[in-house]
Design a protein around this motif. Structure first.
Motif, mmCIF file in Angstrom:
data_model
loop_
_atom_site.group_PDB
_atom_site.id
_atom_site.type_symbol
_atom_site.label_atom_id
_atom_site.label_comp_id
_atom_site.label_asym_id
_atom_site.label_seq_id
_atom_site.Cartn_x
_atom_site.Cartn_y
_atom_site.Cartn_z
ATOM 1 N N ALA A 293 -38.748 50.250 55.899
ATOM 2 C CA ALA A 293 -38.446 50.927 57.164
ATOM 3 C C ALA A 293 -38.605 49.955 58.325
ATOM 4 O O ALA A 293 -39.649 49.306 58.474
ATOM 5 C CB ALA A 293 -39.363 52.131 57.344
ATOM 6 N N LEU A 294 -37.577 49.854 59.157
ATOM 7 C CA LEU A 294 -37.586 48.910 60.273
ATOM 8 C C LEU A 294 -38.164 49.505 61.549
ATOM 9 O O LEU A 294 -38.525 48.758 62.461
ATOM 10 C CB LEU A 294 -36.156 48.427 60.551
ATOM 11 C CG LEU A 294 -35.467 47.636 59.443
ATOM 12 C CD1 LEU A 294 -34.048 47.276 59.863
ATOM 13 C CD2 LEU A 294 -36.253 46.374 59.118
ATOM 14 N N TYR A 295 -38.243 50.839 61.622
ATOM 15 C CA TYR A 295 -38.645 51.487 62.867
ATOM 16 C C TYR A 295 -39.764 52.496 62.639
ATOM 17 O O TYR A 295 -39.805 53.176 61.616
ATOM 18 C CB TYR A 295 -37.445 52.203 63.508
ATOM 19 C CG TYR A 295 -36.295 51.282 63.785
ATOM 20 C CD1 TYR A 295 -36.303 50.437 64.892
ATOM 21 C CD2 TYR A 295 -35.200 51.222 62.917
ATOM 22 C CE1 TYR A 295 -35.255 49.571 65.136
ATOM 23 C CE2 TYR A 295 -34.146 50.359 63.154
ATOM 24 C CZ TYR A 295 -34.179 49.526 64.265
ATOM 25 O OH TYR A 295 -33.138 48.656 64.503
ATOM 26 N N SER A 296 -40.628 52.576 63.615
ATOM 27 C CA SER A 296 -41.673 53.596 63.608
ATOM 28 C C SER A 296 -41.059 54.943 63.998
ATOM 29 O O SER A 296 -40.031 55.008 64.674
ATOM 30 C CB SER A 296 -42.777 53.225 64.609
ATOM 31 O OG SER A 296 -43.332 51.963 64.306
ATOM 32 N N SER A 297 -41.700 56.013 63.587
ATOM 33 C CA SER A 297 -41.210 57.348 63.894
ATOM 34 C C SER A 297 -41.348 57.649 65.384
ATOM 35 O O SER A 297 -42.326 57.264 66.039
ATOM 36 C CB SER A 297 -41.998 58.389 63.087
ATOM 37 O OG SER A 297 -41.533 59.681 63.372
ATOM 38 N N THR A 298 -40.338 58.328 65.933
ATOM 39 C CA THR A 298 -40.367 58.770 67.327
ATOM 40 C C THR A 298 -39.599 60.078 67.408
ATOM 41 O O THR A 298 -39.229 60.665 66.386
ATOM 42 C CB THR A 298 -39.767 57.702 68.267
ATOM 43 O OG1 THR A 298 -39.959 58.106 69.617
ATOM 44 C CG2 THR A 298 -38.300 57.469 67.989
ATOM 45 N N THR A 299 -39.361 60.573 68.595
ATOM 46 C CA THR A 299 -38.446 61.684 68.825
ATOM 47 C C THR A 299 -37.471 61.263 69.909
ATOM 48 O O THR A 299 -37.729 60.324 70.669
ATOM 49 C CB THR A 299 -39.174 62.963 69.274
ATOM 50 O OG1 THR A 299 -39.739 62.737 70.581
ATOM 51 C CG2 THR A 299 -40.278 63.351 68.294
ATOM 52 N N TYR A 300 -36.365 61.973 69.988
ATOM 53 C CA TYR A 300 -35.382 61.642 71.017
ATOM 54 C C TYR A 300 -35.964 61.849 72.411
ATOM 55 O O TYR A 300 -35.731 61.041 73.313
ATOM 56 C CB TYR A 300 -34.126 62.478 70.810
ATOM 57 C CG TYR A 300 -33.018 62.170 71.780
ATOM 58 C CD1 TYR A 300 -32.658 60.847 72.055
ATOM 59 C CD2 TYR A 300 -32.327 63.190 72.421
ATOM 60 C CE1 TYR A 300 -31.638 60.551 72.940
ATOM 61 C CE2 TYR A 300 -31.302 62.901 73.314
ATOM 62 C CZ TYR A 300 -30.963 61.585 73.571
ATOM 63 O OH TYR A 300 -29.956 61.294 74.459
ATOM 64 N N ASP A 301 -36.764 62.903 72.585
ATOM 65 C CA ASP A 301 -37.395 63.136 73.889
ATOM 66 C C ASP A 301 -38.305 61.979 74.284
ATOM 67 O O ASP A 301 -38.273 61.506 75.425
ATOM 68 C CB ASP A 301 -38.203 64.439 73.869
ATOM 69 C CG ASP A 301 -37.318 65.665 74.026
ATOM 70 O OD1 ASP A 301 -36.134 65.514 74.387
ATOM 71 O OD2 ASP A 301 -37.811 66.785 73.765
#
Length: 326
Positions: A293-301
């Protein structure tokens, strides 16, 4: 009226893909078309679509309606002015400084879906019948976006509803329209219509001005490439959310808009985005030992808020979300 020859940068036709071929019974033609879309998403992050299902008449009506709106007297446009509390409505970036570059555009922004965000009172009331035209236009845009989400999922080797579900499902996915109007600019060397950026959302479908060049895409050699629109084509570009979900298999590419001293320009950008509070991270089906996985979890907000606080920084926003393990 065509001013492409006035631009010193190279004009390179980004891929033009006939997606109507996916509705034929010719399996070979279907496979070739899917491969063209897959290659465009992986290498360009941009492509044009023709035979996309939207009538040329509706496309022309939408552009004519918005051009008429932006030509209205200022007091009528200001009846729909946005406020510091909301981005929705009419606004202007004319002469607004971003670093060393001034923005040079007026705009109108409105929500279409989810239904809880749609507010017709924030839609323009002039010219007459504009709301009916906008309703039809946005409805067709959502259909196209939902179809493209299926295609992109299939090309990733996933169930065709996988990306749509990752967005929160059809009913909760966001759809909004930003119309950009670029007046003639007396000193275009001092301005940009829109500063360099990648789109923070999921998909962007652009109805461009076919007569006046303006959109430029960052090339692999770091040059700016002018996009020459095909007649009644729509320009599709991958946003940061799909780059993250695809674990960077699909690319969100930096782009900008140039203004012109002799001609005004108009474009309609429809943004199709995830629900604001659903987790966005590389899909587990695309994460392997060889492709972590290249990215950490986030949300669009959270991502949008991060961009607002950081300001325009080209492609730096998504790069700062890269996972420490990547």
């Amino acid at each position: 009226m065509n001013i492409f020859q006035d631009w010193p940068e190279p004009i390179v036709p980004i891929p033009i893909i006939d997606i109507g071929r996916l509705c034929t019974d010719d399996i070979t033609l279907q496979t070739k078309t899917l491969d063209q879309i897959s290659k465009a998403c992986r290498e360009w992050g941009f492509f044009q679509v023709v035979n996309h299902g939207m009538s040329p008449q509706l496309m022309d009506q939408a552009k004519a309606t918005w051009r008429e709106f932006f030509h209205l007297p200022m007091e009528l446009k200001n009846m729909h002015a946005n406020s510091p509390k909301t981005y929705e409505g009419y606004g202007s970036r004319l002469g607004v400084e971003k670093g060393a570059i001034l923005d040079w555009s007026d705009y109108y922004y409105l929500h279409y879906q989810p239904s809880s965000l749609k507010d017709y009172t924030k839609w323009p009331s002039l010219p007459l019948h504009c709301r009916d035209i906008l309703e039809d236009y946005c409805k067709d845009m959502v259909k196209l976006c939902e179809n493209l989400m299926k295609i992109l999922s299939k090309n990733l080797g996933l169930q065709e509803d996988r990306l749509q579900n990752a967005f929160g499902g059809k009913e909760e996915s966001g759809g909004c329209l930003r119309v950009n109007y670029y007046p003639k600019c007396p000193q275009p060397e001092l301005t940009l219509g829109i500063s360099p950026h990648s789109d923070p959302g999921g998909l962007t479908i652009l109805l461009p001005d076919e007569q006046v060049a303006g959109l430029q895409v960052r090339g692999s050699d770091d040059s700016w490439i002018i996009v020459e629109p095909a007649p009644h084509a729509l320009i599709v570009n991958i946003g940061d959310q799909i780059q993250m979900l695809s674990n960077s298999i699909y690319k969100s590419i930096e782009h900008r808009v140039i203004v012109n001293p002799a001609f005004e320009r108009l474009s309609l950008a429809f943004f199709y985005n995830p629900k604001g509070n659903v987790p966005i991270e590389p899909l587990k089906e695309l994460v392997t030992v060889d492709s972590p996985a290249l990215y950490s979890s986030t949300t669009y907000d959270r991502y949008r808020q991060f961009i607002r606080t950081q300001g325009p920084r080209s492609k730096c926003h998504i790069d700062e979300l890269k996972s420490p393990r990547s």
